[in-house]
Motif scaffolding. Structure first.
Motif, PDB file in Angstrom:
ATOM      1  N   UNK A  65       0.847  -1.183   0.000  1.00 46.92           N
ATOM      2  CA  UNK A  65       0.000   0.000   0.000  1.00 46.92           C
ATOM      3  C   UNK A  65       0.879   1.227   0.000  1.00 46.92           C
ATOM      4  N   UNK A  66       0.298   2.380  -0.306  1.00 42.73           N
ATOM      5  CA  UNK A  66       1.069   3.616  -0.396  1.00 42.73           C
ATOM      6  C   UNK A  66       1.303   4.202   0.998  1.00 42.73           C
ATOM      7  N   UNK A  67       2.515   4.656   1.225  1.00 40.89           N
ATOM      8  CA  UNK A  67       2.865   5.183   2.544  1.00 40.89           C
ATOM      9  C   UNK A  67       2.101   6.463   2.842  1.00 40.89           C
ATOM     10  N   UNK A  68       1.594   6.571   4.074  1.00 41.64           N
ATOM     11  CA  UNK A  68       1.046   7.842   4.550  1.00 41.64           C
ATOM     12  C   UNK A  68       2.195   8.718   5.017  1.00 41.64           C
ATOM     13  N   UNK A  69       2.107  10.020   4.727  1.00 35.18           N
ATOM     14  CA  UNK A  69       3.207  10.948   4.987  1.00 35.18           C
ATOM     15  C   UNK A  69       2.725  12.050   5.933  1.00 35.18           C
ATOM     16  N   UNK A 288       5.009  12.659  16.181  1.00 34.46           N
ATOM     17  CA  UNK A 288       4.403  11.829  15.143  1.00 34.46           C
ATOM     18  C   UNK A 288       3.476  10.786  15.764  1.00 34.46           C
ATOM     19  N   UNK A 289       3.872  10.192  16.884  1.00 37.22           N
ATOM     20  CA  UNK A 289       3.007   9.212  17.544  1.00 37.22           C
ATOM     21  C   UNK A 289       1.706   9.856  18.022  1.00 37.22           C
ATOM     22  N   UNK A 290       1.805  11.085  18.513  1.00 43.05           N
ATOM     23  CA  UNK A 290       0.600  11.804  18.926  1.00 43.05           C
ATOM     24  C   UNK A 290      -0.302  12.059  17.721  1.00 43.05           C
ATOM     25  N   UNK A 291       0.317  12.394  16.581  1.00 40.96           N
ATOM     26  CA  UNK A 291      -0.433  12.622  15.344  1.00 40.96           C
ATOM     27  C   UNK A 291      -1.128  11.341  14.897  1.00 40.96           C
ATOM     28  N   UNK A 292      -0.432  10.210  14.979  1.00 38.36           N
ATOM     29  CA  UNK A 292      -1.026   8.927  14.575  1.00 38.36           C
ATOM     30  C   UNK A 292      -2.278   8.630  15.398  1.00 38.36           C
ATOM     31  N   UNK A 293      -2.191   8.816  16.715  1.00 46.84           N
ATOM     32  CA  UNK A 293      -3.345   8.566  17.581  1.00 46.84           C
ATOM     33  C   UNK A 293      -4.509   9.480  17.218  1.00 46.84           C
ATOM     34  N   UNK A 294      -4.203  10.744  16.966  1.00 47.03           N
ATOM     35  CA  UNK A 294      -5.261  11.696  16.611  1.00 47.03           C
ATOM     36  C   UNK A 294      -5.867  11.347  15.248  1.00 47.03           C
ATOM     37  N   UNK A 295      -5.022  10.952  14.284  1.00 42.14           N
ATOM     38  CA  UNK A 295      -5.504  10.604  12.950  1.00 42.14           C
ATOM     39  C   UNK A 295      -6.392   9.365  12.983  1.00 42.14           C
ATOM     40  N   UNK A 296      -6.013   8.357  13.777  1.00 40.86           N
ATOM     41  CA  UNK A 296      -6.841   7.155  13.893  1.00 40.86           C
ATOM     42  C   UNK A 296      -8.228   7.512  14.427  1.00 40.86           C
ATOM     43  N   UNK A 297      -8.263   8.417  15.413  1.00 40.87           N
ATOM     44  CA  UNK A 297      -9.544   8.830  15.991  1.00 40.87           C
ATOM     45  C   UNK A 297     -10.384   9.582  14.965  1.00 40.87           C
ATOM     46  N   UNK A 298      -9.779  10.511  14.246  1.00 44.29           N
ATOM     47  CA  UNK A 298     -10.524  11.336  13.294  1.00 44.29           C
ATOM     48  C   UNK A 298     -10.988  10.532  12.077  1.00 44.29           C
ATOM     49  N   UNK A 299     -10.168   9.577  11.630  1.00 48.47           N
ATOM     50  CA  UNK A 299     -10.500   8.806  10.431  1.00 48.47           C
ATOM     51  C   UNK A 299     -11.290   7.543  10.738  1.00 48.47           C
ATOM     52  N   UNK A 305      -4.236   0.354   8.828  1.00 47.42           N
ATOM     53  CA  UNK A 305      -4.913   1.019   7.714  1.00 47.42           C
ATOM     54  C   UNK A 305      -4.373   2.425   7.499  1.00 47.42           C
ATOM     55  N   UNK A 306      -4.111   3.110   8.598  1.00 49.69           N
ATOM     56  CA  UNK A 306      -3.594   4.472   8.479  1.00 49.69           C
ATOM     57  C   UNK A 306      -2.271   4.494   7.728  1.00 49.69           C
ATOM     58  N   UNK A 307      -1.419   3.538   8.040  1.00 46.89           N
ATOM     59  CA  UNK A 307      -0.081   3.524   7.449  1.00 46.89           C
ATOM     60  C   UNK A 307      -0.093   3.158   5.964  1.00 46.89           C
ATOM     61  N   UNK A 308      -1.082   2.410   5.513  1.00 53.91           N
ATOM     62  CA  UNK A 308      -1.068   1.952   4.121  1.00 53.91           C
ATOM     63  C   UNK A 308      -2.092   2.685   3.257  1.00 53.91           C
TER      64      UNK A 308
END
Length: 824
Positions: A65-69, A288-299, A305-308
């Motif tokens: 899958x395509x990397x999330x940036x 970045x880890x804080x961003x990942x947690x926030x992105x998982x919640x928002x999406x 799934x977030x990473x790919x």
């Protein structure tokens, strides 16, 4: 004559329907089955042909899958969430231990060796359970289907994707052996922390080669694909151990291991390897880890799934601020030196309090190694909580101002006896904040009520639990405490004129150039009056001034803030020491929270220098972090409107003051004429001739017209006068006539050894020494025995407190335990 039809006459018989013969039934069922079989064969052939076509087109890509940036606030790339070349190693089938294969099969697909890519039995079972539960409770995907999804497909959840997944799974089973499918699966699945594949996971989590994994380690890895973040032994060691036990139970049920092997593997504790950081590279990991947690919640998606998903995540990160944080956290001189290799840790959060944008995060000094984000982990806040639970809500009532004198003349509140080096003396609220006085904070909370203070704190985002509802809350006595992120958010409300602040790190998320999420600020709420916010800022600016507890936080901009420390709380240890050291403060532009301490506190791992280092780190980071940002000024508090009060009429002057000296008992007996006013008490003033202090209040609230002075010394001359008071009208008289009494020289004898006190006399009162109370390690601690020294060697503002009692707004007590500070 026509015959009449009689009742009950026979009706014409109905025609009987022809029943289908047995032969007809046979042919109907037969041809239905034939048609069904033909349709199933055609469908299955279509699935195979579609899968073969997809493999022919995309099989050479083996695409995850395509990397999330992730991007900073200026649009510069700061991290790729899916850089598998850096965090994955390919293993051969011969390297994979048999027990890992068995653990994966038992957990993910126990009929793996029996089906051909699709397990219709599992699909039917899952469908029945979903229907009964009226929601999706169980999946029916095989390992081959999971491999098809992870390797060839995106994370989109659609019917066509599931159908395509089935096609590819069947095609994979046609073209590959079971061993090859398992090998590819174990090389592809995500194990959290940016690690892909079992070989890299074995090295990262256990510091060992894949082929040398032990049973408990294999079970731990097999537990993770279900939820790499939830069952990660670093993030959630307890949940990981529980999930490991489930895997081992399934292996035992499938007869892969014995009961003894199962129980032994369940009991092994996880310990992180020392070389864990070797597979982690890059910077800004905590942010970045804080961003990942926030992105998982928002999406609404998981981390895999977030990473790919090929997302472009645009954040609020200020590289200038983040680099300033990382530079100072990498400088060992900013932290106390430890006795061993267990570092004194720290965390920091910087936030724009006008927008709620998180500008920088430090999760620890070695965050890349441990990945324990201390910026979002609760710790005891100590005195940094005082503006939030005591002084802020008191100001909000309108009955207090920064200049209000706090008449904290109580040593004890029921059985709860907090102490500080000033004792129970009157002090202004501003001075109490500047010195970080314990008794003043507790007295204030007692005046307004614990419920009022707790409600105010909750509005600001501080999690006050039911067990925290006692007067020790004024000194940071909390069950769990608050995280640097929560403290920064609460102080941001003060800095933002009392308006709510929504902390966030993501501005927008895009996919293929189109916005799929855009941050929208919630409606602003006035959580406290702008006057209260301005008062708190004014008071906390005094903390930074000379003589305050936070002078080392000063920079070339206005700064307001509060220090805080908590005592070590180590059972059986009565030495000095600190567990948590805080400074939370703000400039007119940004707010920051700094915490320091050990992850695990014991006799060999306690702080000694206190909050001075936290304040100094605040200054070292904020000075360069704010470089280039225009300077502003704090909002000035409006002076309170003064109510016009009628000036009380003065009382008649007291007359006839006289004195008699009794040589035998060495005392002066004073007497005067009673005032004609009703409800009057008297205050006697005394001056020792030759002293520079002048007249002092010798005794007050005297109801009669006589008082004895037993504290006179031979050879000393004293002057006296009396003033009458009426408490109801707040009126007082002019001073009475003054008299002078000369105490003659009297030979008291030459003392030899100290005399015993007179029989029946009261012992001299001494301050109690508290003993720490043992509590579970929930991030907080109980008070220690003595206050810790500040940097100049003096004893700091806060002192140990005894086991507190719960209180309602009325000040009634009931048993509860709490926390204390040692200094500012």
């Amino acid at each position: 004559m026509t015959e009449k039809k009689t009742k009950g006459a026979a009706r014409p018989a109905k025609k009987k329907k022809k029943r289908m013969s047995g032969q007809a039934w046979f042919y109907t069922i037969f041809f239905t089955m034939v048609i069904g079989v033909v349709c199933a064969i055609i469908g299955y052939l279509l699935i195979i042909l579609n899968g073969e076509r997809l493999l022919a087109e995309h099989g050479n890509k083996l695409d995850f899958g395509e990397a999330s940036i992730v991007y900073d606030v200026d649009g510069n790339e700061i991290s790729r969430l899916y850089v598998f070349d850096e965090h994955r190693e390919v293993a051969e089938f011969s390297e994979i231990p048999k027990q890992l294969l068995e653990a994966i099969v038992a957990t993910e697909d126990r009929r793996f060796y029996e089906h051909s890519g699709l397990d219709f039995f599992a699909i039917g079972r899952a469908l029945v359970k979903d229907i009964v539960a009226r929601k999706a409770v169980e999946g029916g995907s095989t390992i081959t289907q999971q491999l098809a999804k992870n390797v060839f497909l995106s994370a989109d959840k659609t019917f066509f994707r599931k159908a395509t997944e089935a096609s590819i799974a069947v095609a994979l089973e046609q073209d590959m052996t079971k061993d090859e499918i398992l090998t590819m699966y174990l090389n592809r699945i995500y194990f959290g922390k940016g690690i892909y594949g079992a070989k890299a996971a074995a090295q990262f989590y256990f510091g060992t080669e894949l082929s040398k994994l032990e049973l408990w380690q294999s079970a731990t890895l097999a537990a993770m694909p279900k939820g790499p973040n939830l069952y990660n032994p670093i993030n959630n060691p307890e949940e990981s151990m529980k999930r490991r036990a489930v895997v081992l139970q399934l292996m035992y049920q499938e007869n892969y291991i014995s009961e003894t092997e199962m129980n032994e593997a369940k009991a092994v504790p996880y310990v992180q390897p020392e070389n864990q950081n070797q597979l982690k590279t890059g910077s800004y990991h905590a942010f970045v880890d804080y961003v990942i947690d926030e992105a998982m919640e928002k999406m609404g998606i998981d981390e895999t799934e977030l990473r790919v998903s090929g997302l472009q995540i645009h954040t609020t990160l200020s590289v200038q601020a983040q680099q300033a944080v990382e530079k100072e956290f990498a400088d060992a001189s900013n932290f106390e030196e430890s006795k061993d290799d267990q570092l004194v840790q720290g965390a920091m959060v910087i936030m724009d309090h006008q927008t709620g944008e998180v500008k920088a995060i430090a999760g620890g000094r070695d965050y890349a190694q441990r990945s324990w984000n201390r910026a979002v982990k609760p710790r005891q806040p100590g005195s940094s909580i005082k503006p939030i639970v005591s002084y802020g809500p008191a100001l909000e009532t309108g009955k207090f101002t920064p200049s209000t004198i706090l008449k904290n003349d109580q040593k004890c509140f029921g059985n709860y006896c907090p102490t500080d080096r000033w004792g129970p003396v009157e002090v202004s609220m501003t001075q109490a904040m500047k010195d970080s006085r314990n008794l003043a904070a507790v007295w204030t909370l007692n005046q307004i009520g614990v419920k009022t203070g707790a409600t105010f704190a909750k509005k600001l985002g501080i999690p006050v639990l039911d067990d925290d509802m006692n007067l020790a809350l004024a000194l940071g006595g909390m069950t769990r405490g608050a995280s640097p992120m929560q403290m920064a958010t609460a102080y941001s409300v003060m800095a933002n004129g009392g308006k709510s602040v929504d902390a966030h790190a993501i501005l927008r998320i895009q996919k293929k150039g189109k916005d799929v999420y855009t941050y929208t600020a919630p409606e602003s709420k006035q959580l406290m009056s702008s006057q209260t916010a301005a008062y708190l800022t004014q008071m906390m600016q005094a903390v930074i001034e000379k003589g305050g507890t936070g002078t080392r936080a000063a920079i070339d901009r206005p700064v307001a803030g509060k220090t805080g420390t908590t005592q070590h709380g180590i059972p059986g240890y009565n030495g000095s020491g600190i567990k948590d050291a805080w400074f939370v403060g703000y400039t007119p532009e940004w707010t920051a929270a700094v915490w320091m301490g050990y992850d695990k506190t014991d006799v060999d791992h306690i702080l000694q220098k206190g909050s001075a280092q936290s304040a100094a780190l605040f200054a070292k980071v904020m000075q360069p972090a704010l470089k280039g940002i225009p300077k502003r000024s704090f909002q000035t508090a409006e002076p309170p409107e003064e109510e016009e009060e009628e000036e009380p009429q003065p009382l008649a002057t007291v007359n006839g003051l006289s004195a008699v000296f009794e040589k035998e008992s060495i005392k002066v007996i004073l007497s005067w004429t009673a005032s004609e006013e009703p409800d009057v008490t008297y205050e006697i003033f005394r001056k020792e001739e030759g002293s520079d202090t002048g007249y002092i209040s010798f005794v007050d609230d005297v109801a009669g017209t006589t008082v004895e002075d037993m504290s006179v010394f031979p050879g000393v001359t004293y002057d006296y006068y009396v003033v009458a008071h009426n408490k109801a009208s707040n009126a007082k008289s002019e001073p009475s006539n003054a008299i002078t009494v000369a105490i003659p020289q009297i030979d008291l004898g030459t003392p030899g050894i100290p005399m015993e006190p007179p029989e029946g006399s009261e012992p001299v009162e001494t301050l109690p020494v508290e003993t720490p109370q043992a509590t579970p390690d929930t991030g907080g601690e109980e008070p220690a025995a003595t206050p810790s020294p500040t940097d100049d060697g003096s004893i700091g503002g806060e002192a140990p407190i005894e086991t507190p009692l719960s209180t309602e707004a009325s000040g009634k007590m009931g048993e509860e335990q709490g926390m204390a500070d040692t200094q500012g």
